[in-house]
Design a protein around this motif. Structure first.
Motif, PDB file in Angstrom:
ATOM      1  N   ARG A 113      41.572  33.032  37.145  1.00 52.79           N
ATOM      2  CA  ARG A 113      40.165  33.384  37.342  1.00 52.79           C
ATOM      3  C   ARG A 113      39.525  32.293  38.197  1.00 52.79           C
ATOM      4  O   ARG A 113      39.717  31.105  37.943  1.00 52.79           O
ATOM      5  N   ARG A 114      38.756  32.698  39.204  1.00 56.51           N
ATOM      6  CA  ARG A 114      38.148  31.732  40.122  1.00 56.51           C
ATOM      7  C   ARG A 114      36.655  32.029  40.267  1.00 56.51           C
ATOM      8  O   ARG A 114      36.261  33.183  40.501  1.00 56.51           O
ATOM      9  N   HIS A 115      35.833  30.995  40.166  1.00 58.14           N
ATOM     10  CA  HIS A 115      34.388  31.121  40.338  1.00 58.14           C
ATOM     11  C   HIS A 115      33.977  30.621  41.720  1.00 58.14           C
ATOM     12  O   HIS A 115      34.357  29.521  42.124  1.00 58.14           O
ATOM     13  N   GLU A 116      33.183  31.445  42.408  1.00 57.83           N
ATOM     14  CA  GLU A 116      32.594  31.059  43.684  1.00 57.83           C
ATOM     15  C   GLU A 116      31.114  31.426  43.658  1.00 57.83           C
ATOM     16  O   GLU A 116      30.658  32.129  42.745  1.00 57.83           O
ATOM     17  N   PHE A 117      30.382  30.956  44.658  1.00 54.46           N
ATOM     18  CA  PHE A 117      28.941  31.253  44.710  1.00 54.46           C
ATOM     19  C   PHE A 117      28.545  31.643  46.120  1.00 54.46           C
ATOM     20  O   PHE A 117      28.942  30.998  47.100  1.00 54.46           O
ATOM     21  N   ASP A 118      27.774  32.725  46.214  1.00 54.92           N
ATOM     22  CA  ASP A 118      27.224  33.201  47.479  1.00 54.92           C
ATOM     23  C   ASP A 118      25.793  32.684  47.596  1.00 54.92           C
ATOM     24  O   ASP A 118      24.894  33.205  46.935  1.00 54.92           O
ATOM     25  N   PRO A 119      25.557  31.657  48.409  1.00 56.14           N
ATOM     26  CA  PRO A 119      24.210  31.061  48.457  1.00 56.14           C
ATOM     27  C   PRO A 119      23.177  31.951  49.136  1.00 56.14           C
ATOM     28  O   PRO A 119      21.980  31.810  48.871  1.00 56.14           O
ATOM     29  N   ILE A 120      23.612  32.855  50.009  1.00 55.89           N
ATOM     30  CA  ILE A 120      22.671  33.753  50.675  1.00 55.89           C
ATOM     31  C   ILE A 120      22.162  34.810  49.694  1.00 55.89           C
ATOM     32  O   ILE A 120      20.962  35.051  49.563  1.00 55.89           O
ATOM     33  N   GLY A 121      23.084  35.454  48.996  1.00 53.38           N
ATOM     34  CA  GLY A 121      22.703  36.475  48.029  1.00 53.38           C
ATOM     35  C   GLY A 121      22.353  35.926  46.672  1.00 53.38           C
ATOM     36  O   GLY A 121      21.888  36.661  45.801  1.00 53.38           O
ATOM     37  N   CYS A 122      22.575  34.608  46.476  1.00 52.54           N
ATOM     38  CA  CYS A 122      22.355  33.956  45.182  1.00 52.54           C
ATOM     39  C   CYS A 122      23.130  34.697  44.085  1.00 52.54           C
ATOM     40  O   CYS A 122      22.583  35.102  43.068  1.00 52.54           O
ATOM     41  N   ARG A 123      24.451  34.845  44.330  1.00 52.42           N
ATOM     42  CA  ARG A 123      25.289  35.624  43.427  1.00 52.42           C
ATOM     43  C   ARG A 123      26.515  34.817  43.003  1.00 52.42           C
ATOM     44  O   ARG A 123      27.166  34.155  43.823  1.00 52.42           O
ATOM     45  N   LEU A 124      26.815  34.893  41.722  1.00 51.47           N
ATOM     46  CA  LEU A 124      28.064  34.364  41.189  1.00 51.47           C
ATOM     47  C   LEU A 124      29.176  35.354  41.516  1.00 51.47           C
ATOM     48  O   LEU A 124      29.068  36.544  41.208  1.00 51.47           O
ATOM     49  N   ILE A 125      30.250  34.871  42.130  1.00 42.96           N
ATOM     50  CA  ILE A 125      31.414  35.696  42.445  1.00 42.96           C
ATOM     51  C   ILE A 125      32.538  35.281  41.497  1.00 42.96           C
ATOM     52  O   ILE A 125      32.999  34.132  41.530  1.00 42.96           O
ATOM     53  N   ASP A 126      32.972  36.200  40.667  1.00 42.85           N
ATOM     54  CA  ASP A 126      33.955  35.934  39.617  1.00 42.85           C
ATOM     55  C   ASP A 126      35.227  36.726  39.933  1.00 42.85           C
ATOM     56  O   ASP A 126      35.271  37.936  39.740  1.00 42.85           O
ATOM     57  N   LYS A 127      36.258  36.036  40.452  1.00 40.47           N
ATOM     58  CA  LYS A 127      37.472  36.691  40.926  1.00 40.47           C
ATOM     59  C   LYS A 127      38.603  36.561  39.898  1.00 40.47           C
ATOM     60  O   LYS A 127      38.792  35.497  39.317  1.00 40.47           O
ATOM     61  N   TRP A 128      39.355  37.648  39.718  1.00 37.29           N
ATOM     62  CA  TRP A 128      40.499  37.676  38.799  1.00 37.29           C
ATOM     63  C   TRP A 128      41.709  38.253  39.530  1.00 37.29           C
ATOM     64  O   TRP A 128      41.581  39.202  40.303  1.00 37.29           O
ATOM     65  N   TRP A 129      42.897  37.676  39.269  1.00 39.59           N
ATOM     66  CA  TRP A 129      44.130  38.269  39.779  1.00 39.59           C
ATOM     67  C   TRP A 129      45.300  37.873  38.886  1.00 39.59           C
ATOM     68  O   TRP A 129      45.261  36.856  38.191  1.00 39.59           O
ATOM     69  N   LEU A 130      46.332  38.711  38.900  1.00 42.30           N
ATOM     70  CA  LEU A 130      47.551  38.428  38.155  1.00 42.30           C
ATOM     71  C   LEU A 130      48.422  37.449  38.937  1.00 42.30           C
ATOM     72  O   LEU A 130      48.471  37.484  40.163  1.00 42.30           O
ATOM     73  N   LYS A 131      49.140  36.591  38.199  1.00 41.53           N
ATOM     74  CA  LYS A 131      49.975  35.594  38.862  1.00 41.53           C
ATOM     75  C   LYS A 131      51.079  36.239  39.700  1.00 41.53           C
ATOM     76  O   LYS A 131      51.474  35.685  40.724  1.00 41.53           O
ATOM     77  N   ASN A 132      51.574  37.395  39.255  1.00 42.56           N
ATOM     78  CA  ASN A 132      52.638  38.057  40.017  1.00 42.56           C
ATOM     79  C   ASN A 132      52.106  38.989  41.094  1.00 42.56           C
ATOM     80  O   ASN A 132      52.885  39.628  41.805  1.00 42.56           O
ATOM     81  N   SER A 133      50.755  39.084  41.235  1.00 40.99           N
ATOM     82  CA  SER A 133      50.155  39.914  42.294  1.00 40.99           C
ATOM     83  C   SER A 133      48.919  39.210  42.853  1.00 40.99           C
ATOM     84  O   SER A 133      47.791  39.723  42.764  1.00 40.99           O
ATOM     85  N   PRO A 134      49.090  38.016  43.427  1.00 36.65           N
ATOM     86  CA  PRO A 134      47.924  37.240  43.875  1.00 36.65           C
ATOM     87  C   PRO A 134      47.138  37.895  45.004  1.00 36.65           C
ATOM     88  O   PRO A 134      45.977  37.531  45.239  1.00 36.65           O
TER      89      PRO A 134
END
Length: 253
Positions: free
Chosen positions: A169-190
């Motif tokens: 799980r990876r957290h990023e931030f969009d400063p223009i839209g002021c949005r938290l981006i919460d990304k998920w992926w499986l280790k065997n399907s990055p």
């Protein structure tokens, strides 16, 4: 903007059963916090939006209230129905629907609550939802919304990754839209990434959503913080550290 919603939350269920567990102590604490924050006395008609597997809704019902819960995913709604059937003495009705499209009863609910995911839509969609909530709310009712704190996530969500056994799980931030981006992926399907995007607000920005909607902020309360050193969540933090906060809304007189 909300086209990601069903697929993302379905993957959370498929991978981790996020919304398919029993009623936990955290759910009971959340229900009690809601009751204290809303200063509920006696049996009330409560609506929870985006109730997941029904754990919090059932905990609210166990406090003696009549609860309707609206949930998008069929798997989560069916789980909530199973939980409700196990607690026959609790009054809980599960409605499987997209609450952005759902036409609920007008001037009916004493309390409307929405935890965790306010901000899945655009500002315009959030305004439309707030108007619908106004319509559903009884004249003396209260709306309680948990809102992502923009000052926290803008300072924290810059590429942190968390291991959840099956995946990352990876957290990023969009400063223009002021949005938290919460990304998920499986280790065997990055290469197959699923993400949620949540609009975060300061209280001042949130208040701008209320323009031309006869609702007013009656109370604000800080939400939880994450203590990285102890790896625990503090239920209520200072304003500078809180990940979310609670906005209470009433109809203007």
């Amino acid at each position: 903007m909300r086209d990601w919603v069903a697929e993302f939350y379905k993957k959370q269920n498929d991978w981790l059963g996020v919304y398919l567990g029993p009623v936990s102590e955290d759910d009971h604490r959340r229900a009690q916090r809601l009751q204290d924050l809303a200063e509920l006395n006696g049996k009330k008609r409560v609506l929870e939006l985006g109730g997941g597997g029904g754990q919090t809704a059932l905990a609210i019902a166990q406090l003696g209230h009549e609860v309707d819960m609206v949930e998008l995913l069929e798997s989560s709604a069916n789980w909530a129905k199973e939980l409700a059937e196990q607690q026959a003495q609790s009054r809980l009705q599960i409605i499987q629907a997209d609450f952005y499209d759902w036409e609920g009863p007008e001037n009916y609910y004493d309390l409307i609550c929405y935890f965790d995911s306010f901000g899945i839509g655009s500002d315009l969609e959030q305004k439309e939802l707030l108007q619908k909530m106004y319509n559903w709310l009884a004249p003396d009712g209260l709306i309680v919304i948990e809102v992502g704190a923009s000052w926290y996530w803008s300072g924290q969500a810059w590429g942190q990754e968390y291991d959840f056994e099956l995946g990352i799980r990876r957290h990023e931030f969009d400063p223009i839209g002021c949005r938290l981006i919460d990304k998920w992926w499986l280790k065997n399907s990055p290469e197959e990434v699923y993400q949620q995007s949540l609009r975060c607000y300061t209280p001042a920005d949130f208040e701008l959503l209320l323009e031309n909607i006869p609702l007013k902020i009656s109370k604000l309360q800080t939400g939880p913080a994450f203590d990285e050193e102890q790896n625990i969540v503090q239920e209520q933090a200072d304003w500078v550290d809180c990940m979310t906060y609670f906005v209470c809304l009433q109809k203007e007189s």
